[in-house]
Design a protein around this motif. Structure first.
Motif, PDB file in Angstrom:
ATOM      1  N   GLY A   9       0.778  -1.230   0.000  1.00  0.00           N
ATOM      2  CA  GLY A   9       0.000   0.000   0.000  1.00  0.00           C
ATOM      3  C   GLY A   9       0.810   1.281   0.000  1.00  0.00           C
ATOM      4  O   GLY A   9       0.246   2.372   0.091  1.00  0.00           O
ATOM      5  N   ALA A  10       2.147   1.165  -0.068  1.00  0.00           N
ATOM      6  CA  ALA A  10       2.980   2.378  -0.085  1.00  0.00           C
ATOM      7  C   ALA A  10       2.920   2.994  -1.480  1.00  0.00           C
ATOM      8  O   ALA A  10       3.481   2.458  -2.433  1.00  0.00           O
ATOM      9  CB  ALA A  10       4.416   2.032   0.295  1.00  0.00           C
ATOM     10  N   ASN A  11       2.259   4.124  -1.602  1.00  0.00           N
ATOM     11  CA  ASN A  11       2.061   4.757  -2.910  1.00  0.00           C
ATOM     12  C   ASN A  11       2.098   6.265  -2.776  1.00  0.00           C
ATOM     13  O   ASN A  11       1.173   6.874  -2.245  1.00  0.00           O
ATOM     14  CB  ASN A  11       0.707   4.344  -3.510  1.00  0.00           C
ATOM     15  CG  ASN A  11       0.711   2.935  -4.051  1.00  0.00           C
ATOM     16  OD1 ASN A  11       1.255   2.677  -5.112  1.00  0.00           O
ATOM     17  ND2 ASN A  11       0.127   2.020  -3.295  1.00  0.00           N
ATOM     18  N   GLY A  12       3.162   6.852  -3.278  1.00  0.00           N
ATOM     19  CA  GLY A  12       3.254   8.307  -3.256  1.00  0.00           C
ATOM     20  C   GLY A  12       3.830   8.840  -1.962  1.00  0.00           C
ATOM     21  O   GLY A  12       3.687   8.248  -0.900  1.00  0.00           O
ATOM     22  N   GLY A  13       4.490   9.997  -2.072  1.00  0.00           N
ATOM     23  CA  GLY A  13       5.167  10.625  -0.948  1.00  0.00           C
ATOM     24  C   GLY A  13       6.410  11.315  -1.466  1.00  0.00           C
ATOM     25  O   GLY A  13       6.541  11.575  -2.672  1.00  0.00           O
ATOM     26  N   ASP A  14       7.335  11.619  -0.561  1.00  0.00           N
ATOM     27  CA  ASP A  14       8.538  12.318  -1.005  1.00  0.00           C
ATOM     28  C   ASP A  14       9.481  11.354  -1.709  1.00  0.00           C
ATOM     29  O   ASP A  14       9.491  10.154  -1.444  1.00  0.00           O
ATOM     30  CB  ASP A  14       9.232  13.011   0.168  1.00  0.00           C
ATOM     31  CG  ASP A  14       9.672  12.037   1.250  1.00  0.00           C
ATOM     32  OD1 ASP A  14       9.163  10.899   1.279  1.00  0.00           O
ATOM     33  OD2 ASP A  14      10.530  12.413   2.058  1.00  0.00           O
ATOM     34  N   GLY A  15      10.256  11.895  -2.631  1.00  0.00           N
ATOM     35  CA  GLY A  15      11.178  11.069  -3.393  1.00  0.00           C
ATOM     36  C   GLY A  15      12.105  11.908  -4.254  1.00  0.00           C
ATOM     37  O   GLY A  15      11.960  13.130  -4.354  1.00  0.00           O
ATOM     38  N   TYR A  16      13.027  11.224  -4.888  1.00  0.00           N
ATOM     39  CA  TYR A  16      14.012  11.878  -5.763  1.00  0.00           C
ATOM     40  C   TYR A  16      13.364  12.283  -7.079  1.00  0.00           C
ATOM     41  O   TYR A  16      13.563  13.397  -7.569  1.00  0.00           O
ATOM     42  CB  TYR A  16      15.163  10.905  -5.995  1.00  0.00           C
ATOM     43  CG  TYR A  16      16.231  11.405  -6.932  1.00  0.00           C
ATOM     44  CD1 TYR A  16      17.041  12.490  -6.592  1.00  0.00           C
ATOM     45  CD2 TYR A  16      16.437  10.783  -8.158  1.00  0.00           C
ATOM     46  CE1 TYR A  16      18.039  12.931  -7.465  1.00  0.00           C
ATOM     47  CE2 TYR A  16      17.432  11.212  -9.028  1.00  0.00           C
ATOM     48  CZ  TYR A  16      18.225  12.293  -8.673  1.00  0.00           C
ATOM     49  OH  TYR A  16      19.202  12.728  -9.528  1.00  0.00           O
ATOM     50  N   TYR A  17      12.589  11.386  -7.639  1.00  0.00           N
ATOM     51  CA  TYR A  17      11.819  11.632  -8.867  1.00  0.00           C
ATOM     52  C   TYR A  17      12.647  12.311  -9.960  1.00  0.00           C
ATOM     53  O   TYR A  17      12.288  13.374 -10.487  1.00  0.00           O
ATOM     54  CB  TYR A  17      10.571  12.463  -8.551  1.00  0.00           C
ATOM     55  CG  TYR A  17       9.650  11.818  -7.538  1.00  0.00           C
ATOM     56  CD1 TYR A  17       9.180  10.524  -7.728  1.00  0.00           C
ATOM     57  CD2 TYR A  17       9.265  12.507  -6.381  1.00  0.00           C
ATOM     58  CE1 TYR A  17       8.343   9.928  -6.787  1.00  0.00           C
ATOM     59  CE2 TYR A  17       8.423  11.917  -5.444  1.00  0.00           C
ATOM     60  CZ  TYR A  17       7.970  10.620  -5.650  1.00  0.00           C
ATOM     61  OH  TYR A  17       7.153  10.031  -4.711  1.00  0.00           O
ATOM     62  N   GLY A  18      13.793  11.686 -10.269  1.00  0.00           N
ATOM     63  CA  GLY A  18      14.638  12.206 -11.339  1.00  0.00           C
ATOM     64  C   GLY A  18      15.312  13.519 -11.018  1.00  0.00           C
ATOM     65  O   GLY A  18      15.768  14.225 -11.929  1.00  0.00           O
ATOM     66  N   GLY A  19      15.400  13.860  -9.748  1.00  0.00           N
ATOM     67  CA  GLY A  19      16.042  15.093  -9.322  1.00  0.00           C
ATOM     68  C   GLY A  19      15.086  16.154  -8.842  1.00  0.00           C
ATOM     69  O   GLY A  19      15.506  17.212  -8.368  1.00  0.00           O
ATOM     70  N   ALA A  20      13.786  15.892  -8.926  1.00  0.00           N
ATOM     71  CA  ALA A  20      12.798  16.890  -8.485  1.00  0.00           C
ATOM     72  C   ALA A  20      12.800  17.069  -6.969  1.00  0.00           C
ATOM     73  O   ALA A  20      12.527  18.164  -6.469  1.00  0.00           O
ATOM     74  CB  ALA A  20      11.404  16.476  -8.953  1.00  0.00           C
ATOM     75  N   ASN A  21      13.137  16.000  -6.246  1.00  0.00           N
ATOM     76  CA  ASN A  21      13.196  16.059  -4.780  1.00  0.00           C
ATOM     77  C   ASN A  21      11.956  16.737  -4.198  1.00  0.00           C
ATOM     78  O   ASN A  21      12.029  17.808  -3.597  1.00  0.00           O
ATOM     79  CB  ASN A  21      14.462  16.797  -4.310  1.00  0.00           C
ATOM     80  CG  ASN A  21      15.709  15.982  -4.584  1.00  0.00           C
ATOM     81  OD1 ASN A  21      15.754  14.796  -4.283  1.00  0.00           O
ATOM     82  ND2 ASN A  21      16.710  16.622  -5.164  1.00  0.00           N
ATOM     83  N   GLU A  22      10.817  16.059  -4.367  1.00  0.00           N
ATOM     84  CA  GLU A  22       9.568  16.649  -3.929  1.00  0.00           C
ATOM     85  C   GLU A  22       8.592  15.566  -3.480  1.00  0.00           C
ATOM     86  O   GLU A  22       8.859  14.364  -3.619  1.00  0.00           O
ATOM     87  CB  GLU A  22       8.942  17.455  -5.076  1.00  0.00           C
ATOM     88  CG  GLU A  22       8.583  16.608  -6.297  1.00  0.00           C
ATOM     89  CD  GLU A  22       8.132  17.457  -7.476  1.00  0.00           C
ATOM     90  OE1 GLU A  22       8.448  18.660  -7.498  1.00  0.00           O
ATOM     91  OE2 GLU A  22       7.482  16.899  -8.385  1.00  0.00           O
ATOM     92  N   GLU A  23       7.476  15.999  -2.963  1.00  0.00           N
ATOM     93  CA  GLU A  23       6.431  15.065  -2.556  1.00  0.00           C
ATOM     94  C   GLU A  23       5.379  14.994  -3.659  1.00  0.00           C
ATOM     95  O   GLU A  23       4.965  16.025  -4.194  1.00  0.00           O
ATOM     96  CB  GLU A  23       5.787  15.505  -1.245  1.00  0.00           C
ATOM     97  CG  GLU A  23       4.730  14.538  -0.732  1.00  0.00           C
ATOM     98  CD  GLU A  23       4.201  14.911   0.638  1.00  0.00           C
ATOM     99  OE1 GLU A  23       3.127  14.393   1.013  1.00  0.00           O
ATOM    100  OE2 GLU A  23       4.860  15.715   1.329  1.00  0.00           O
TER     101      GLU A  23
END
Length: 485
Positions: free
Chosen positions: A188-202
């Protein structure tokens, strides 16, 4: 002489008629949802292993952020054969590998990303751990399953529709290149903060609609129709509401899938207990890790669960009608740690010791009532080692007792009971009595049975007779196995 022959013939005819009448009782009709063939095979597996191994093993994290360089992934002496051989020797029937966790790093060379094993030092970029584990499972006769995280903290397009296409492409790779997959696991872990290709956002997604799960799962089923899907609420297997491998004391295999959604009030309790009147057969898979964490951490080498703790876990999972999924994480070498292996072997030895001799062997058994007075449904069917035979009562009789005479006084510690779930889960309450001091005394009681219920007596008793009383059931009880230890 002729008169005697006529008398014998008449008695024989009556005997034939009587025997025929005793075989005319039809089997009970199924009640409620029932398991399909794949779910039934899964129930019989009882013990499966999770293997959490990825770049987190080398960064000492539980959840990678997605910005980890593939060059960090470098097991020095990986041995998938060792993993599966140990699991085979200690009684496991299947393996589920974390092919991709939330950090997005792939343990196979994926055509669709650079964030994978092909860009790591492992085997100079020529490695494929998914294949190594799949091949080891084939070698040792274990079933192979995959964990593929829907959340990906590395992908720049996570949250866009293009990511869903990416996710499906990776599922196609896994389901077309590595042989049969018995289970696909996603959490169920879906979405939250992350690197996302360098975006570093939630980033947040609508869990109900973003992945278009019906279409995604249909795509997988078209490739491998036999696969079972695990998630919080199914569709085939459900989470148990905790990561302690603790199924509910009451554990129905049924829930109503269309009434479950992420974040609903009381969902963990519902998943733990199931629903007596649920519309779908979605059995509970009880999961936990042999260590405090899911990935290997050297600081946890002294915190591996003991054989005794694993026995308790077995009794609250398999012993409550669920299947156990126990995580065993390889270390930085790419091997199971010696402490984990010692604990697994100690647990296996303890199980064999505790359940060494079934006291029903050679015992006699009787029932308070038998369906249609037909031997096909007699109490003896619970002791014959044939899964598909069972004791049953008439349709209108929803209670009944089985009495087992051990022949002599024996110490009793465990009672195992199984319902014939191909006809649905029925029993709502039952108890166990022992013949003590010249009378029946209650020594245990419980609610549901399902595929298997193991009762451990608080205090072992010395007795020559045990009685199992079904005190409440949705329909006539169908009990196909009884064991006493």
């Amino acid at each position: 002489m002729r008169r005697n022959k006529i008398l014998v013939a008449a008695l024989l005819a009556l005997s034939i008629v009587a025997c025929k009448s005793k075989k005319d009782a039809p089997p009970p009709a199924a009640v409620g949802p029932v398991p399909d063939a794949e779910q039934m095979a899964w129930h019989k597996m009882e013990k499966n292993a999770f293997i959490h191994f990825t770049i987190n093993t080398f960064t000492d994290k539980e959840w990678g952020y997605g910005d980890e360089s593939p060059e960090l992934f470098n097991p020095t002496d990986l041995d998938a054969d060792q993993w599966v051989k140990v699991l085979k020797e200690t009684g496991f029937k299947g393996v589920i590998l974390t092919c991709k966790h939330h950090d997005g790093f792939c343990l196979w060379p994926s055509e669709y990303t650079e964030h994978d094993i092909a860009n790591s030092p492992y085997k100079n970029g020529e490695g494929d751990i998914v294949r190594e584990v799949s091949d080891a499972c084939k070698k040792y006769g274990l079933k192979f399953g995959v964990y593929v995280s829907p959340w990906d903290r590395n992908r720049a397009d996570y949250g866009d529709s293009t990511y869903v296409t990416y996710y499906r492409n990776q599922l196609k790779e896994l389901f077309t290149s590595y042989g049969d997959v018995f289970e696909m696991w996603f959490d169920g872990a879906n979405g939250g903060d992350g690197y996302y290709g360098g975006a570093n956002e939630e980033r947040k997604i609508d869990r109900k609609t973003y992945y278009h799960w019906p279409k995604t799962l249909e795509m997988v089923r078209e490739i491998q129709p036999q696969v079972l899907f695990f998630s919080d609420g199914g569709p085939d297997l459900r989470w148990g509401g905790n990561e302690l491998a603790r199924a509910g004391f009451t554990n129905w295999n049924t829930i109503s899938s269309d009434s479950i959604y992420a974040g609903m009030a009381g969902i963990q309790d519902l998943l733990n207990k199931g629903s007596e009147d649920g519309k779908n057969w979605v059995p509970l898979e009880a999961n936990t890790s042999i260590r405090p964490g899911w990935f290997y951490h050297a600081k946890e080498d002294s915190l591996v669960k003991t054989p005794e703790q694993l026995l308790d876990i077995y009794l609250t999972s398999v012993g409550r009608g669920s299947t156990l999924l126990l995580n065993v994480p390889p270390d930085k070498r790419g091997q199971f740690h010696e402490n984990d292996i010692a604990s697994l072997k100690g647990w296996d030895a303890l199980l064999k010791k505790e359940f060494a001799k079934d006291l029903t062997e050679g015992a006699s058994i009787s029932a308070s009532t038998v369906r249609g007075e037909d031997d096909t449904y007699s109490a003896n069917q619970t002791l014959d080692d044939n899964y598909d035979t069972y004791w049953a009562t008439d349709d209108a009789v929803k209670t009944g007792s089985l009495e087992i005479d051990l022949g002599e006084s024996q110490q009793v510690k465990y009672i195992t009971i199984q319902e014939y779930i191909p006809l649905g889960q029925r029993v709502k309450e039952f108890n166990v009595e022992a013949w003590l001091n010249g009378k029946w005394e209650k020594v245990a009681e419980a609610t549901t049975i399902g595929y298997k219920r193991i009762l451990r007596l608080e205090e072992p008793v010395d007795t020559e007779k045990i009685k199992i009383n079904i005190t409440d059931s949705k329909a006539c009880p169908v009990i196909n196995n009884v064991e006493i230890y």
